[in-house]
Write a protein that holds these residues in place. Structure first.
Motif, mmCIF file in Angstrom:
data_model
loop_
_atom_site.group_PDB
_atom_site.id
_atom_site.type_symbol
_atom_site.label_atom_id
_atom_site.label_comp_id
_atom_site.label_asym_id
_atom_site.label_seq_id
_atom_site.Cartn_x
_atom_site.Cartn_y
_atom_site.Cartn_z
ATOM 1 N N UNK A 161 -0.197 11.837 23.908
ATOM 2 C CA UNK A 161 -0.674 13.204 24.125
ATOM 3 C C UNK A 161 -0.131 14.189 23.096
ATOM 4 N N UNK A 162 0.483 13.698 22.032
ATOM 5 C CA UNK A 162 1.090 14.627 21.079
ATOM 6 C C UNK A 162 0.053 15.475 20.362
ATOM 7 N N UNK A 163 -1.079 14.899 20.000
ATOM 8 C CA UNK A 163 -2.133 15.693 19.380
ATOM 9 C C UNK A 163 -3.484 15.103 19.763
ATOM 10 N N UNK A 164 -4.459 15.972 19.898
ATOM 11 C CA UNK A 164 -5.778 15.527 20.293
ATOM 12 C C UNK A 164 -6.555 16.674 20.912
ATOM 13 N N UNK A 165 -7.711 16.348 21.444
ATOM 14 C CA UNK A 165 -8.629 17.354 21.991
ATOM 15 C C UNK A 165 -8.399 17.474 23.488
ATOM 16 N N UNK B 89 -1.907 26.800 22.519
ATOM 17 C CA UNK B 89 -0.946 25.890 21.907
ATOM 18 C C UNK B 89 0.254 26.700 21.425
ATOM 19 N N UNK B 90 1.433 26.378 21.934
ATOM 20 C CA UNK B 90 2.671 27.038 21.520
ATOM 21 C C UNK B 90 3.388 26.131 20.526
ATOM 22 N N UNK B 91 3.448 26.571 19.250
ATOM 23 C CA UNK B 91 4.048 25.757 18.194
ATOM 24 C C UNK B 91 5.530 26.074 18.064
ATOM 25 N N UNK B 92 6.361 25.041 18.058
ATOM 26 C CA UNK B 92 7.800 25.230 17.918
ATOM 27 C C UNK B 92 8.257 25.156 16.475
ATOM 28 N N UNK C 105 16.315 16.704 14.436
ATOM 29 C CA UNK C 105 15.868 15.547 15.197
ATOM 30 C C UNK C 105 14.866 15.895 16.276
ATOM 31 N N UNK C 106 13.999 16.877 16.007
ATOM 32 C CA UNK C 106 13.029 17.332 17.019
ATOM 33 C C UNK C 106 11.927 16.296 17.195
ATOM 34 N N UNK C 107 11.594 15.972 18.419
ATOM 35 C CA UNK C 107 10.479 15.067 18.688
ATOM 36 C C UNK C 107 9.365 15.738 19.475
ATOM 37 N N UNK C 108 9.635 16.904 20.071
ATOM 38 C CA UNK C 108 8.614 17.681 20.776
ATOM 39 C C UNK C 108 8.345 18.932 19.954
ATOM 40 N N UNK D 117 -9.450 22.896 23.414
ATOM 41 C CA UNK D 117 -8.456 23.220 22.397
ATOM 42 C C UNK D 117 -8.077 21.948 21.659
ATOM 43 N N UNK D 118 -7.960 22.046 20.329
ATOM 44 C CA UNK D 118 -7.341 20.937 19.612
ATOM 45 C C UNK D 118 -5.839 21.181 19.595
ATOM 46 N N UNK D 119 -5.099 20.306 20.258
ATOM 47 C CA UNK D 119 -3.638 20.410 20.327
ATOM 48 C C UNK D 119 -3.045 19.825 19.049
ATOM 49 N N UNK D 120 -2.288 20.663 18.323
ATOM 50 C CA UNK D 120 -1.838 20.292 16.991
ATOM 51 C C UNK D 120 -0.730 19.246 16.982
ATOM 52 N N UNK D 121 0.118 19.268 17.997
ATOM 53 C CA UNK D 121 1.286 18.397 17.943
ATOM 54 C C UNK D 121 2.398 19.063 17.172
ATOM 55 N N UNK D 122 2.171 19.319 15.902
ATOM 56 C CA UNK D 122 3.114 20.075 15.090
ATOM 57 C C UNK D 122 2.333 20.850 14.037
#
Length: 568
Positions: free
Chosen positions: A130-134, A192-195, A204-207, A554-559
């Motif tokens: 679920x990290x990135x996708x529609x 989408x909230x981008x960190x 070492x961020x993974x989320x 929404x297209x979820x970017x992941x990063x």
């Protein structure tokens, strides 16, 4: 995660052992077998790969020796994170992506006649499914329902610039339905909230992001698992305003802003770049309880440049800038020195001599962030917006595009970077998707899509026409919502250009993914445009072609890095 080095291995764990053949003490040595093209010349073996949880990746490197190039007498070994994989003694290896993370896989070839060992490593990035996708948000009798379409890759041969090579392409074969139980009720929309980007892998961020679901009680979901992290109202820590009911938000890694239905913006100044919730919303309205009618999302991809949010005042219908200045110089703590002016609001200074931002006589229909960089490097992208306005008397729409710059006590339009164009009459506006780095927007009028190229070329020399061009034929039903991926890979590294991808939800519950295929002149002006359907496709079941009463997509970017280039 710490990124593991991928340029290995001349010497694998013990070193290269060089033996001589038929050594009879007369120094009559035979020629040493070597790798054609150099010790690292393994083909069909990329420096890195990106897969999702549950996928299998078959690695099948090829090579040739200078001697025995046809049928070499060799032995094979495979290592994962420097651990020998027992039983894996063949020329291919199937990597099973069972858990998200970053893995180093090493292929070692030993020439049995000489004992010389050659090797090379690759990095495999296994991302959460679920990290990135529609993402599709539906209303099932008042219940909020999330569906997810997962992008995967498929290798194919392509020719570009006279060179034929193997390329990965985005495909859509996996659909996950109703993935978050007890999500909430009366869904309104997605964000989408981008960190923090963690460019140097220092933290070492993974989320990298989280998904915000706007509903009766707003909820913020973990970017990897989509499990609930927090309800938005909980971030007031008990001091929640009376009758709190948020309608819009802008969130970055250093600040958060919520527009309530009462017209007040509640502000949260963040404390840590790696924590989405390291802060507390103030229950007092921003800028001495100034009333706002709109608040627009902003992306703080670059801490030093994307330093402003955009909002619309209620009393005089003016676009204003809200400072978003915080960043961390060392470690993860956002410094007070950088963020003490965050939340300050300023009118937008217009160096053109004409004020395009104050007392706007038209309705501001929408404003979408359009971060742009000519080199496709999001780390240096400037804060741009694409704004759509409507003349209520004539139904004539207008598109404006501009960049903003900010300092401690100033927000202004970048000199020479304001653009506007009339789009003509739009009778049944249904939404807009923006492709800021590619400089075009897609606008829906009823069941018909239109393409509009805006702004200038990368050097600001060629001004695009800014007119609506029909994009494909009429759709089966009226459009409900639009979203997109602004992919624009660097051709020097990626060798093959990608089309922007457009997600289209219709009122009948169907959802489509299209590639937007542009035909351009040498100066970048688009002369023709078409759609290439990517989803539904030949593998899509009938069940997965419709998603009930769709509310938003929404297209979820992941990063944020994947905003401009899709890392395989």
């Amino acid at each position: 995660m710490k990124r593991i080095g991928i340029y290995v291995v001349i010497v694998l764990f013990a070193g290269i052992v060089v033996s001589c053949l038929d050594d009879d003490n007369n120094y009559n040595y035979k020629q040493i077998n070597e790798m054609q093209g150099g010790a690292f010349n393994f083909e069909n073996f990329n420096l890195d790969y990106s897969v999702i949880e549950g996928e299998e990746l078959v690695l099948a490197p090829t090579f040739k020796f200078t001697i025995d190039s046809i049928t070499p007498d060799v032995s094979y070994e495979w290592y994962v994170d420097k651990k020998l994989q027992s039983g894996e003694t063949g020329p291919t290896y199937t990597f099973k992506a069972e858990k998200s993370g970053t893995y180093q896989v090493t292929f070692a070839v030993t020439d049995n006649k000489t004992g010389v060992q050659f090797g090379k490593s690759t990095t495999i990035n296994v991302r959460s499914i679920y990290q990135r996708g529609w993402v599709i948000l539906s209303d099932d009798g008042g219940r909020s329902v999330l569906h997810f379409i997962v992008p995967t890759t498929q290798r194919y041969q392509a020719t570009y610039g006279g060179e034929t090579f193997t390329r990965d392409s985005l495909v859509y074969h996996i659909v996950k339905r109703d993935i978050v139980p007890n999500l909430g009720s009366n869904p309104k929309g997605l964000m989408n909230n981008i960190g923090d980007m963690d460019y140097s892998s220092e933290y070492g961020i993974s989320v990298y992001d989280e998904l915000v679901v706007k509903q009766d009680r707003w909820v913020e979901l973990n970017g990897n698992t989509l499990e609930r992290e927090v309800y938005t109202d909980e971030e007031f820590h008990g001091d929640i305003p009376t009758g709190f009911s948020p309608v819009e938000a802008a969130m970055t890694y250093s600040s958060k802003a919520l527009l309530d239905e009462n017209g007040l913006i509640y502000w949260e100044k963040k404390a840590d770049v790696t924590d989405f919730h390291a802060g507390t919303y103030m229950s007092i309205g921003l800028n001495n309880n100034t009333r706002f009618s709109r608040l627009f999302q902003a992306y703080k991809f670059n801490s030093y440049k994307t330093d402003v949010m955009l909002a619309l005042t209620k009393d005089d219908n003016s676009l204003v800038g809200i400072l978003d200045m915080g960043y961390a110089t060392e470690g993860t703590v956002i410094t007070e020195n950088s963020s003490y002016t965050s939340g300050n609001m300023y009118n937008i200074t217009d160096p053109s001599g004409e004020d395009h931002f104050s007392n706007i006589e038209k309705t501001v229909v929408d404003a979408l962030p359009s971060p742009y960089d000519a080199g496709n490097d999001i780390t240096g992208a400037e804060p741009f917006w694409t704004v759509l306005l409507k003349d209520e008397a004539t139904s004539v729409y207008e598109l404006r595009y501009f960049g903003l710059e900010a300092e401690r006590r100033y927000v202004g339009c970048m000199e020479g970077w304001y653009y506007e164009t009339s789009l003509g009459v739009i009778n049944d506006y249904r939404g807009m998707a923006n492709f800021g780095n590619r400089r075009y927007a897609v606008i829906a009028n009823g069941n018909q899509l239109y393409y509009c190229q805006y702004g200038w070329d990368a050097y600001g020399d060629v001004e695009y026409r800014g007119e609506l061009m029909p994009l494909g034929g009429p759709l089966p039903a009226a459009v409900k919502a639009l979203t997109g991926i602004d992919i624009a890979n660097n051709l020097y590294w990626q060798k093959y250009p990608y089309d922007g991808q457009l997600g289209v939800a219709l009122e009948d519950g169907s959802f489509y993914i299209f590639g937007v295929v542009e035909t351009k002149l040498e100066d970048g002006t688009c002369t023709a445009v078409s759609l290439k359907q990517q989803f539904p496709n030949e593998t899509t079941s009938e069940e997965n072609k419709t998603f009930g009463k769709i509310v938003d997509v929404l297209y979820k970017l992941g990063r944020g890095m994947d905003y401009m280039s899709f890392a395989f």
